[in-house]
Design a protein around this motif. Structure first.
Motif, PDB file in Angstrom:
ATOM      1  N   PRO A 100       0.786  -1.233   0.000  1.00  0.00           N
ATOM      2  CA  PRO A 100       0.000   0.000   0.000  1.00  0.00           C
ATOM      3  C   PRO A 100       0.820   1.287   0.000  1.00  0.00           C
ATOM      4  CG  PRO A 100      -1.046  -1.628   1.403  1.00  0.00           C
ATOM      5  CD  PRO A 100       0.280  -2.220   0.975  1.00  0.00           C
ATOM      6  N   PRO A 101       1.978   1.369   0.689  1.00  0.00           N
ATOM      7  CA  PRO A 101       2.741   2.624   0.612  1.00  0.00           C
ATOM      8  C   PRO A 101       3.206   2.956  -0.804  1.00  0.00           C
ATOM      9  CG  PRO A 101       3.433   1.352   2.525  1.00  0.00           C
ATOM     10  CD  PRO A 101       2.557   0.457   1.706  1.00  0.00           C
ATOM     11  N   VAL A 102       3.613   1.942  -1.552  1.00  0.00           N
ATOM     12  CA  VAL A 102       4.034   2.163  -2.943  1.00  0.00           C
ATOM     13  C   VAL A 102       2.845   2.596  -3.784  1.00  0.00           C
ATOM     14  CG1 VAL A 102       4.943   1.024  -5.014  1.00  0.00           C
ATOM     15  CG2 VAL A 102       5.957   0.538  -2.790  1.00  0.00           C
ATOM     16  N   ILE A 103       1.719   1.933  -3.578  1.00  0.00           N
ATOM     17  CA  ILE A 103       0.511   2.253  -4.333  1.00  0.00           C
ATOM     18  C   ILE A 103       0.035   3.663  -3.991  1.00  0.00           C
ATOM     19  CG2 ILE A 103      -1.883   1.585  -4.759  1.00  0.00           C
ATOM     20  CD1 ILE A 103      -1.024  -1.311  -4.076  1.00  0.00           C
ATOM     21  N   GLN A 104       0.101   4.026  -2.724  1.00  0.00           N
ATOM     22  CA  GLN A 104      -0.305   5.367  -2.295  1.00  0.00           C
ATOM     23  C   GLN A 104       0.507   6.440  -3.026  1.00  0.00           C
ATOM     24  OE1 GLN A 104       0.801   6.424   1.707  1.00  0.00           O
ATOM     25  NE2 GLN A 104      -0.883   7.887   1.913  1.00  0.00           N
ATOM     26  N   ALA A 105       1.796   6.277  -3.059  1.00  0.00           N
ATOM     27  CA  ALA A 105       2.650   7.272  -3.705  1.00  0.00           C
ATOM     28  C   ALA A 105       2.302   7.422  -5.182  1.00  0.00           C
ATOM     29  CB  ALA A 105       4.119   6.887  -3.540  1.00  0.00           C
ATOM     30  N   TYR A 106       2.059   6.298  -5.839  1.00  0.00           N
ATOM     31  CA  TYR A 106       1.740   6.340  -7.270  1.00  0.00           C
ATOM     32  C   TYR A 106       0.381   6.972  -7.517  1.00  0.00           C
ATOM     33  CZ  TYR A 106       0.920   4.793 -12.060  1.00  0.00           C
ATOM     34  OH  TYR A 106       0.646   4.762 -13.407  1.00  0.00           O
TER      35      TYR A 106
END
Length: 345
Positions: free
Chosen positions: A270-276
Motif C-alpha cells: 500500500p505505501p508504494v501504491i499510495q505514492a503512485y
C-alpha cells in the motif's frame, strides 16, 4: 513485485478514472475466475477448491491492515458486516456519523432508531469535536466516497477513546492504496471490489475481541462453525470462538478472484501504491490549477465536465454534484492528460 512489473498485469481501455466505483482486475484475478467458471460449467472439481480462496483472502487482508487473521470475518457487503455491531448497541445508545457518509455505514445505525438508538450527523471537519461523553459509537469512512477526503483517523480514535466510545470504520475507499492500522478501531469493514480490485460480492471486516463479546451472530450458518465441514447438520450450536463466528457462507467465485487480488496488493505494498495513485491525482489537480491533495480520489467543478469527459472517452463519476476522478495502479499519465485535455479545451 516491482510497480512497473505489476502494471503489465492490466490492459485497460484508456480513460478509466473511476476506481472509486469499481476496480479493474489484474490478470491473475481474471484468469482465476475464468478457470473456476470453466470448472463449474462441466463439474470438473469439487467446491472445496474454491472455498480455500476465502481463507487466503482472510490471511492477506489481515496482514495488509495489521491485525490477526482470527479477528477478521468475511461477508458480502459492508452494511452486512456492520449490522451485528449496530444490533449490539444498547437501547438509547448515541451514534455520531458524518453528515455526508456513504449509507453502508449510516443505515445500519439508523435502522436501530426504532429501539431508541440515537444517530447524530455532523460535518466531517467537526467530527472530532462532536464526540463527547454522551457518545457510545462514532462511525465514519476512512476516505469519503463523495469527494475523497481522508479522515483524521488517529484523532477521531483518540477522541472516542477519551469518552469510552466505540469506533466503526468503512475503509472501502481506502484499503488498497492508503496504509492504515485497522487495530486502532473496534470494527473496520471493507468492500473488496474497489481499490482491492476483486469481484463484487466479497467483503471483510476486522472485529476487535472486546467488541465481539457484545455481539450476537444472528446470521450464523455452517461456515460460522468451529469446524465448518463438521457443521453441516444438526445441533448443538458449535460456532467458532473467534471472528469466524460472524462469517457468512462465501460466494465462491467472488472469493476465487479476491484471493489473488489481495495477495497482489499486499505484495506491491500500500505505501508504494499510495505514492503512485496520489501523484496521478495531484497531476490532475495541477492541470486544473488546483493545489495538491493527499487522496487518490478528487472532485472538481468544471462547467460541462461530464459531457466533455464522455466525448473524450474518459469514464469518471458524478458525486454530490461534482465530477469525481479516481486513480489507481492501471491509471497512466496519458489517462490523466486525456482527461485534462477534455476539461480544458
Amino acid at each position: 513485485m516491482e510497480l512497473e512489473q505489476a502494471q503489465k498485469l492490466w490492459q485497460p481501455e484508456p480513460g478509466w478514472l473511476n476506481t472509486a466505483s469499481y476496480g479493474l482486475p489484474p490478470e491473475p484475478v481474471w484468469t482465476a475466475v475464468q478457470d473456476a467458471l470453466a470448472d463449474w460449467r462441466v463439474g470438473r472439481t469439487s467446491w472445496e477448491v474454491w472455498g480455500e480462496a476465502t481463507e487466503r483472502s482472510r490471511t492477506a487482508f489481515a496482514t495488509m491492515v495489521g491485525v490477526p487473521a482470527a479477528d477478521v470475518t468475511v461477508g458480502s457487503t459492508v452494511s452486512q458486516l456492520l449490522a451485528p455491531v449496530a444490533a449490539a448497541l444498547p437501547a438509547g445508545a448515541s451514534v455520531v456519523v458524518p453528515e455526508v457518509e456513504f449509507t453502508s455505514n449510516l443505515f445500519p445505525w439508523l435502522v436501530q432508531e426504532q429501539r431508541g438508538v440515537r444517530v447524530r450527523t455532523v460535518p466531517l471537519a467537526g467530527l472530532v469535536d462532536a464526540i463527547d461523553s454522551d457518545t457510545d459509537l462514532v462511525a465514519f469512512s476512512l476516505v469519503q466516497s463523495a469527494d475523497g477526503t481522508v479522515a483524521e483517523y488517529e484523532k477521531v480514535v483518540a477522541a472516542a477513546r477519551a469518552h469510552d466510545a466505540l469506533v466503526a470504520v468503512d475503509a472501502t475507499q481506502a484499503c488498497g492504496w492508503l496504509p492504515f492500522d485497522a487495530g486502532l478501531a473496534d470494527a473496520v469493514a471493507v468492500g473488496a471490489y474497489k481499490w482491492l480490485m476483486a469481484p463484487r460480492g466479497s467483503a471483510l471486516a476486522y472485529l476487535a475481541p472486546a467488541l465481539r463479546e457484545r455481539m450476537r451472530p444472528d446470521a450464523a450458518g455452517w461456515y460460522a462453525g468451529a469446524d465448518p465441514h463438521s457443521s453441516y447438520y444438526g445441533p448443538p450450536l458449535r460456532l467458532a470462538d473467534d471472528a469466524r463466528r460472524f462469517d457468512i457462507s462465501p460466494a465462491w467465485f467472488s472469493w476465487v478472484g479476491t484471493a489473488p487480488a489481495l495477495e497482489l496488493v499486499a505484495e506491491i505494498g500500500p505505501p508504494v501504491i499510495q505514492a503512485y495513485d496520489v501523484a496521478l491525482a495531484n497531476r490532475f489537480l495541477a492541470g486544473l490549477g488546483q493545489p495538491p491533495g493527499d487522496s487518490a480520489i478528487v472532485t472538481v467543478e468544471v462547467p460541462g465536465a461530464q459531457e466533455k469527459l464522455a466525448r473524450a472517452g474518459v469514464r469518471a463519476a458524478v458525486r454530490a454534484g461534482r465530477v469525481r476522478a479516481s486513480f489507481h495502479l492501471y491509471t497512466t499519465e496519458a489517462d490523466v492528460d486525456l482527461a485534462l485535455d477534455a476539461l480544458t479545451s
